[in-house]
Design a protein around this motif. Structure first.
Motif, PDB file in Angstrom:
ATOM      1  N   UNK A 157       0.772  -1.007  -0.076  1.00 46.04           N
ATOM      2  CA  UNK A 157      -0.124   0.087  -0.111  1.00 46.04           C
ATOM      3  C   UNK A 157       0.935   1.248  -0.287  1.00 46.04           C
ATOM      4  N   UNK A 158       2.031   1.125   0.559  1.00 45.17           N
ATOM      5  CA  UNK A 158       2.952   2.284   0.880  1.00 45.17           C
ATOM      6  C   UNK A 158       3.483   3.054  -0.783  1.00 45.17           C
ATOM      7  N   UNK A 159       3.706   2.144  -1.284  1.00 45.58           N
ATOM      8  CA  UNK A 159       4.195   2.583  -2.762  1.00 45.58           C
ATOM      9  C   UNK A 159       3.494   1.996  -3.918  1.00 45.58           C
ATOM     10  N   UNK A 160       2.505   1.298  -3.832  1.00 38.47           N
ATOM     11  CA  UNK A 160       1.851   0.395  -4.811  1.00 38.47           C
ATOM     12  C   UNK A 160       2.611  -0.591  -5.380  1.00 38.47           C
ATOM     13  N   UNK A 161       3.717  -1.182  -4.936  1.00 40.06           N
ATOM     14  CA  UNK A 161       4.610  -1.959  -5.836  1.00 40.06           C
ATOM     15  C   UNK A 161       3.888  -3.554  -5.651  1.00 40.06           C
ATOM     16  N   UNK A 162       3.843  -4.294  -6.665  1.00 37.76           N
ATOM     17  CA  UNK A 162       3.418  -5.689  -6.380  1.00 37.76           C
ATOM     18  C   UNK A 162       4.291  -6.645  -5.950  1.00 37.76           C
ATOM     19  N   UNK A 163       3.868  -7.321  -4.758  1.00 35.71           N
ATOM     20  CA  UNK A 163       4.456  -8.116  -3.979  1.00 35.71           C
ATOM     21  C   UNK A 163       4.240  -9.601  -4.433  1.00 35.71           C
ATOM     22  N   UNK A 164       3.222 -10.024  -4.652  1.00 36.81           N
ATOM     23  CA  UNK A 164       2.746 -11.371  -5.076  1.00 36.81           C
ATOM     24  C   UNK A 164       1.822 -11.465  -6.138  1.00 36.81           C
ATOM     25  N   UNK A 165       1.885 -12.493  -6.844  1.00 35.39           N
ATOM     26  CA  UNK A 165       0.944 -12.745  -7.935  1.00 35.39           C
ATOM     27  C   UNK A 165       0.763 -14.250  -8.145  1.00 35.39           C
ATOM     28  N   UNK A 200       4.258 -14.691 -17.756  1.00 35.32           N
ATOM     29  CA  UNK A 200       3.462 -14.112 -16.627  1.00 35.32           C
ATOM     30  C   UNK A 200       3.042 -15.579 -16.099  1.00 35.32           C
ATOM     31  N   UNK A 201       2.497 -16.612 -16.682  1.00 29.27           N
ATOM     32  CA  UNK A 201       1.984 -17.822 -16.320  1.00 29.27           C
ATOM     33  C   UNK A 201       3.080 -18.531 -15.529  1.00 29.27           C
ATOM     34  N   UNK A 202       4.234 -18.644 -16.044  1.00 30.46           N
ATOM     35  CA  UNK A 202       5.258 -19.281 -15.233  1.00 30.46           C
ATOM     36  C   UNK A 202       5.956 -18.481 -13.880  1.00 30.46           C
ATOM     37  N   UNK A 203       5.532 -17.234 -14.051  1.00 36.67           N
ATOM     38  CA  UNK A 203       6.122 -16.629 -12.543  1.00 36.67           C
ATOM     39  C   UNK A 203       5.038 -16.608 -11.538  1.00 36.67           C
ATOM     40  N   UNK A 204       3.770 -16.845 -12.023  1.00 40.38           N
ATOM     41  CA  UNK A 204       2.784 -16.907 -11.082  1.00 40.38           C
ATOM     42  C   UNK A 204       2.538 -17.840 -10.000  1.00 40.38           C
TER      43      UNK A 204
END
Length: 477
Positions: free
Chosen positions: A234-242, A318-322
Motif C-alpha cells: 500500500x505504501x508505494x503500490x509495488x506488486x509483492x505477489x501474483x 507471466x504464467x510461469x512466474x505466478x
C-alpha cells in the motif's frame, strides 16, 4: 452373467447416489433463492453476522463445536449488518429502507442514530476510527465517535455492487475502491488525513474483489476474470505477489481474505472451490550457492523462461512466474455467494466459509502438509441455537469452548420516515428514562473505539459499548 448383473447393480446405485446429491444441491439452491442471506465476518473474525428477511443474528466464533448465538433481532428485513469488532455497535440497512443507515447498540436494544442518503446504500465498512458508506457513485466517510460526515468522495466511477474495503487497522486507516469501471484501477484514500494516497493499476479488467491485510500495509485484488490474484504494497503500490487461481474458466471471486496472521490469503468464488495462497517472502539464491543446488527441474525451467523472456510473449512468462494455490478446498455447494476467513479458534488455524444459503463450514487447516478437512457444518437459520453437524474423524481441537450466552431479542421499534435525521433527543425516546447518565454515554462512546488490550481481547466485554454522542450533538452539520 452374474458378474454383469452385479456391475449393473453397482452402477445403478452410483447413479442414484449422484442424482440424490444433485437433488440436495438443487434444493439448497432453491432455498437460497427464496431466502437470500447476508453473511459477513467482523474485523477480527471473532463473530459472524447474518442478515435475513426476518431480521439479523450475531454468532460467536469462539468454538468450532457449537455456533453460539449472542443476539437475534426479528423486527425487520436486513440486507446489510456490520459489527464493530466485539463491541455492541452494529450498523444495519434494511430492505424496506435501503437508503437509511441505522447505528444501534444491540445489547441495550437502542438506536443511536440514523441517516438517510441520496441513493441506495450498497456497502458499509467500519473500524475504530471511521465508518464508510458506499453508494453507487459516492463514498461518505464518518467519524465513528460522533458520526459526523468528515469527507465525501463524489462522482466515483459507477460501482453498482458497492465494491470497497476499509483497513481494520486504525493506524493505517486506508480506504480502497475502484478508480475505473472499465479497467482494474484501485484508488487508495487516507481516511484519517482525508486525502488520496495512490492509484494502483492492478488489472486489465474491472475489479471484483479487494481486501486489506490486518495491518493495512498490503492490499489483495482480483478482477472480473477471476484468474489472477495480486497483492500490493500500500505504501508505494509495488506488486509483492501474483497468484493464478485457474486457467480453465473465468469465475466471479466474491471474497478475498487475509488470515489473521497475514501469512495466507483465501479466495472464494461462485464455484465449489476455495483457494488458499501462501504469502512466502521471496527467497534469493545466496551468492555462494551454485546454480545446480537450487530448485532442481523447476529452477532450470524458471531460469530458462527468464533467459528467454525477451523472446516469449508476456502472457507466457507471466504464467510461469505466478504462484499456485497452497490449498484448494472443495465445498458441498456451488453457485452461491460465499465469504471466507482464516483465523485461529481453540489454538488451531481454521478456514471458515459462510454461504448465502445460510450455512457455515469450518475446516481444520493444516499449514504444514497443506490440507483442509471439513470439521463442522453449521446452520445459520431455522433453530435459534445455531444447529451444527460434526464431520466424523475431523476434529483436532483441544481447546475449551466458552459458556453460552442467552440470546438477547430486540422488540420491534418504530422507525422514523425516510429522509429524517435522528437527533440525540429523538433517540432517547426509545429507551427508559434514567437508564444511562451523560457521563456513562460519553464513556461508552470512547470505550467502543479504543483499541483492545495487547494481551487479550474480551469477546463479550460489557464495557465495550458503541459511541453515544453528548446531548445536543448535531451529527451531520
Amino acid at each position: 452373467m452374474l458378474s454383469l448383473v452385479k456391475n449393473i447393480d453397482v452402477l445403478t446405485q452410483d447413479y442414484l447416489s449422484v442424482i440424490s446429491g444433485l437433488m440436495n444441491i438443487a434444493g439448497r439452491s432453491s432455498d437460497s433463492q427464496n431466502n437470500s442471506y447476508f453473511v459477513n465476518f467482523n474485523q477480527d473474525i471473532t463473530s459472524l453476522a447474518v442478515g435475513t428477511k426476518a431480521g439479523y443474528r450475531l454468532f460467536s466464533l469462539s468454538s468450532i463445536d457449537t455456533l453460539e448465538q449472542i443476539y437475534e433481532n426479528d423486527s425487520e428485513d436486513i440486507c446489510i449488518v456490520e459489527r464493530l469488532f466485539s463491541s455492541s455497535l452494529v450498523a444495519v440497512v434494511s430492505l424496506a429502507s435501503p437508503r437509511k443507515l441505522k447505528v444501534c447498540h444491540f445489547k441495550k436494544g437502542t438506536e443511536i442514530c440514523n441517516y438517510s442518503y441520496s441513493n441506495t446504500i450498497l456497502a458499509v465498512k467500519l473500524n475504530r476510527a471511521r465508518l464508510v458508506v458506499c453508494l453507487e457513485e459516492s463514498l461518505y466517510i464518518h467519524n465513528i465517535r460522533d458520526m459526523k460526515v468528515l469527507h465525501t468522495i463524489r462522482d466515483t466511477p459507477p460501482n453498482p455492487v458497492g465494491l470497497c474495503t476499509l483497513s481494520s487497522n486504525s493506524d493505517n486507516c486506508f480506504l480502497a475502491y475502484p478508480g475505473s469501471n472499465t479497467i482494474g484501477e484501485v484508488q487508495i484514500f487516507d481516511a484519517v488525513n482525508l486525502h488520496s494516497k495512490t492509484m494502483i493499476p492492478a488489472h486489465d479488467s474491472p475489479l471484483a474483489a479487494l481486501a486489506f491485510s490486518p495491518s493495512g500495509s498490503r492490499l489483495a485484488t482480483a478482477s472480473e476474470k477471476g484468474t489472477v490474484i495480486r497483492v500490493f504494497n500500500v505504501a508505494d503500490g509495488t506488486k509483492l505477489f501474483e497468484f493464478r487461481r485457474g486457467v480453465k474458466r473465468c469465475v466471479h471471486i466474491s471474497t478475498l481474505a487475509f488470515s489473521t496472521d497475514a501469512n495466507y490469503l483465501a479466495a472464494s468464488s461462485n464455484t465449489e472451490t476455495v483457494h488458499i495462497f501462501k504469502l512466502d517472502e521471496p527467497q534469493d539464491v545466496l551468492p555462494n550457492q551454485s546454480n545446480d543446488e537450487s530448485q532442481g527441474w523447476m529452477g532450470y525451467l524458471t531460469k530458462a523462461v527468464s533467459a528467454s523472456a525477451t523472446y516469449l510473449p508476456s502472457q507466457v512468462t507471466d504464467v510461469f512466474s505466478q504462484g499456485r494455490a497452497f490449498i484448494s478446498v472443495h465445498l458441498p455447494v456451488h453457485g452461491l455467494r460465499t465469504v471466507c476467513a482464516i483465523t485461529t479458534i481453540q489454538k488451531h488455524l481454521r478456514l471458515l466459509v459462510a454461504s448465502s444459503d445460510g450455512y457455515m463450514y469450518i475446516y481444520n487447516f493444516d499449514n504444514n502438509e497443506g490440507g483442509c478437512v471439513l470439521a463442522h457444518q453449521h446452520r445459520l437459520f431455522g433453530k435459534s441455537d445455531g444447529s451444527s453437524e460434526r464431520v466424523a474423524g475431523s476434529d483436532i481441537g483441544d481447546g475449551t469452548s466458552t459458556d453460552s450466552q442467552t440470546p438477547a431479542k430486540q422488540s420491534s421499534n418504530k422507525t422514523e420516515p425516510p429522509g429524517s435525521i435522528s437527533s440525540y433527543a429523538g433517540i432517547v425516546r426509545g429507551r427508559s428514562p434514567g437508564s444511562m447518565s451523560e457521563s456513562e454515554k460519553f464513556h461508552e462512546m470512547v470505550a467502543a473505539t479504543e483499541s483492545p488490550p495487547k494481551d487479550c481481547f474480551k469477546l463479550n466485554d460489557d464495557t465495550e459499548f458503541p459511541p453515544i454522542p453528548p446531548q445536543g450533538t448535531d451529527f451531520f452539520d
